[in-house]
Design a protein around this motif. Structure first.
Motif, PDB file in Angstrom:
ATOM      1  N   SER A  57       0.608  -1.275   0.063  1.00 13.67           N
ATOM      2  CA  SER A  57      -0.053  -0.161  -0.069  1.00 13.67           C
ATOM      3  C   SER A  57       1.027   1.122   0.060  1.00 13.67           C
ATOM      4  O   SER A  57       2.000   1.249   0.447  1.00 13.67           O
ATOM      5  N   ARG A  90       0.863   3.585   2.026  1.00  6.91           N
ATOM      6  CA  ARG A  90       1.517   3.848   3.628  1.00  6.91           C
ATOM      7  C   ARG A  90       2.490   3.207   3.724  1.00  6.91           C
ATOM      8  O   ARG A  90       3.487   3.579   4.537  1.00  6.91           O
ATOM      9  N   GLN A  91       2.377   1.555   3.390  1.00  3.93           N
ATOM     10  CA  GLN A  91       3.590   0.732   3.636  1.00  3.93           C
ATOM     11  C   GLN A  91       4.651   1.075   2.697  1.00  3.93           C
ATOM     12  O   GLN A  91       6.233   1.161   3.504  1.00  3.93           O
ATOM     13  N   ALA A 133       5.465   4.136   2.039  1.00  2.00           N
ATOM     14  CA  ALA A 133       6.062   5.559   2.670  1.00  2.00           C
ATOM     15  C   ALA A 133       6.812   5.101   4.037  1.00  2.00           C
ATOM     16  O   ALA A 133       7.844   5.591   4.417  1.00  2.00           O
ATOM     17  N   ARG A 134       6.305   4.116   4.817  1.00  4.22           N
ATOM     18  CA  ARG A 134       6.933   3.493   5.890  1.00  4.22           C
ATOM     19  C   ARG A 134       8.513   3.014   5.558  1.00  4.22           C
ATOM     20  O   ARG A 134       9.509   3.186   6.094  1.00  4.22           O
TER      21      ARG A 134
END
Length: 185
Positions: free
Chosen positions: A9, A11-12, A14-15
């Motif tokens: 995703s 979000r992942q 970006a992490r």
């Protein structure tokens, strides 16, 4: 060692970038030996289990840091001539050698990973630099071999410049010569 997880995703992803940035910053300051995985997790704001989910070992993490820096350097630009290949490899070397502490960390990580009992297989042609060179060389029957020769030549000269076995000027001249010879028709 299990294979690393890939982000699924935004979000992942970006992490993962936060982790790479944190490792890069710490590696720049501390070198490979001075970086602890717990410190990377803390600086990136992730749990240690999350860090290990994406990067099963410190050498694997720093190989990913190198790839990330190469991706950032290459951006969306395209090379069009053998001379551009040489210029790109020279500029990439200069960029990575601009922070000798981090350059040493990624080089040591690569040696550590390759020397491990079960090294992580890496297909250099599928990496960003390999893909860029492959697109440039086009449909030649031997394009994949030429890409391997270019990347391995670049890496050897990069390490030679990093360890000061050769001067940056000699390394640059040799990179340009290799690009002309290997990319020639």
């Amino acid at each position: 060692m299990r294979p690393p997880a890939a982000p699924t995703s935004a979000r992942q992803a970006a992490r993962r970038v936060r982790i790479l940035r944190a490792a890069s910053d710490l590696g720049s300051r501390e070198g490979l030996a001075g970086v602890q995985m717990q410190d990377v997790a803390k600086e990136a704001g992730v749990a240690i289990a999350t860090l290990y989910r994406y990067f099963p070992s410190k050498p694997f993490l720093f190989l990913a840091v190198m790839e990330w820096h190469i991706e950032q350097f290459l951006g969306d630009g395209e090379c069009t001539l053998a001379a551009d290949i040489g210029d790109t490899l020279v500029a990439l070397s200069g960029k990575l050698l601009g922070n000798r502490q981090l350059a040493s960390a990624v080089a040591l990580a690569s040696f550590t990973e390759y020397a491990s009992a079960v090294p992580t297989p890496i297909d250099i042609i599928e990496r960003p630099l390999g893909q860029r060179l492959l697109r440039l060389l086009g449909d030649r029957a031997d394009a994949r071999s030429r890409v391997r020769l270019l990347v391995y030549t670049w890496w050897g000269l990069f390490v030679g410049m990093l360890t000061k076995e050769i001067t940056p000027e000699r390394g640059e001249a040799d990179l340009r010569l290799a690009a002309r010879l290997i990319a020639a028709v």
